[in-house]
Design a protein around this motif. Structure first.
Motif, PDB file in Angstrom:
ATOM      1  N   UNK A  64       0.750  -1.078   0.103  1.00  0.00           N
ATOM      2  CA  UNK A  64      -0.061   0.117  -0.109  1.00  0.00           C
ATOM      3  C   UNK A  64       0.901   1.531   0.081  1.00  0.00           C
ATOM      4  N   UNK A  65       1.997   1.307   0.932  1.00  0.00           N
ATOM      5  CA  UNK A  65       2.663   2.349   0.742  1.00  0.00           C
ATOM      6  C   UNK A  65       3.483   2.679  -0.310  1.00  0.00           C
ATOM      7  N   UNK A  66       3.782   1.660  -0.971  1.00  0.00           N
ATOM      8  CA  UNK A  66       4.711   1.740  -2.482  1.00  0.00           C
ATOM      9  C   UNK A  66       3.667   2.333  -3.748  1.00  0.00           C
ATOM     10  N   UNK A  67       2.328   1.692  -3.348  1.00  0.00           N
ATOM     11  CA  UNK A  67       1.283   2.316  -4.330  1.00  0.00           C
ATOM     12  C   UNK A  67       0.851   3.688  -4.152  1.00  0.00           C
ATOM     13  N   UNK A  68       0.808   4.174  -2.787  1.00  0.00           N
ATOM     14  CA  UNK A  68       0.763   5.469  -2.559  1.00  0.00           C
ATOM     15  C   UNK A  68       1.780   6.441  -2.858  1.00  0.00           C
ATOM     16  N   UNK A  69       2.992   6.018  -2.827  1.00  0.00           N
ATOM     17  CA  UNK A  69       4.084   6.700  -3.328  1.00  0.00           C
ATOM     18  C   UNK A  69       4.239   7.025  -4.892  1.00  0.00           C
ATOM     19  N   UNK A  70       3.752   5.899  -5.563  1.00  0.00           N
ATOM     20  CA  UNK A  70       3.662   6.376  -6.865  1.00  0.00           C
ATOM     21  C   UNK A  70       2.422   7.174  -7.279  1.00  0.00           C
ATOM     22  N   UNK A  71       1.362   6.722  -6.645  1.00  0.00           N
ATOM     23  CA  UNK A  71       0.265   7.692  -7.041  1.00  0.00           C
ATOM     24  C   UNK A  71       0.113   9.050  -6.710  1.00  0.00           C
TER      25      UNK A  71
END
Length: 148
Positions: A64-71
């Motif tokens: 989730x953290x990685x996804x948020x970082x991209x988004x």
């Protein structure tokens, strides 16, 4: 006459405060005693003479953290991260107290290194969690979000 901003969809406009808060929202989880970003798996013989390569199985919150970082644009697209990670600036931010005064751009550069490097070096992101670097990045994001 229409301005160039008239052609931008409202959902494409982000604020720095929102982007910083998106990182800061992970702070309570990452500060939990005993939080582990992931565990090593694999490395076992799956059949005679065949060994599965070891890999990191990340906790879902890391995904989730990685996804948020991209988004939220923290992972920079046009950035020579592999060269920058060898710089004095990067070393200082990773290893010293300089992160306490890091800019949002520097946080993005660090996150880009941590996340992109993991694609080439298995476990690099987990190493960034274990060293406390990700926690320090998120803590700095929280400070900057509160000031925004």
């Amino acid at each position: 006459m229409a301005s160039s901003s008239d052609n931008i969809d409202a959902k494409d406009i982000r604020s720095l405060a929102t982007d910083l808060q998106a990182l800061a929202d992970f702070l309570p989880v990452f500060r939990q005693p005993g939080f582990q970003a992931g565990t090593w798996a694999g490395g076992a013989e799956t059949e005679p003479g065949v060994i599965q390569m070891p890999y990191v199985s990340y906790d879902p919150v890391v995904d989730s953290f990685r996804k948020v970082a991209y988004e939220h644009g923290w992972v920079k697209k046009d950035f020579a991260w592999s060269a920058w990670m060898q710089s004095d600036e990067a070393r200082s931010l990773r290893d010293g107290t300089a992160i306490r005064s890091a800019t949002s751009d520097q946080l993005g550069q660090l996150l880009t290194v941590c996340i992109r490097q993991d694609r080439f070096v298995e476990g690099a992101l987990m190493g960034a969690f274990e060293s406390g670097l990700i926690l320090r990045i998120v803590e700095r994001a929280a400070v900057l979000a509160a000031a925004a």
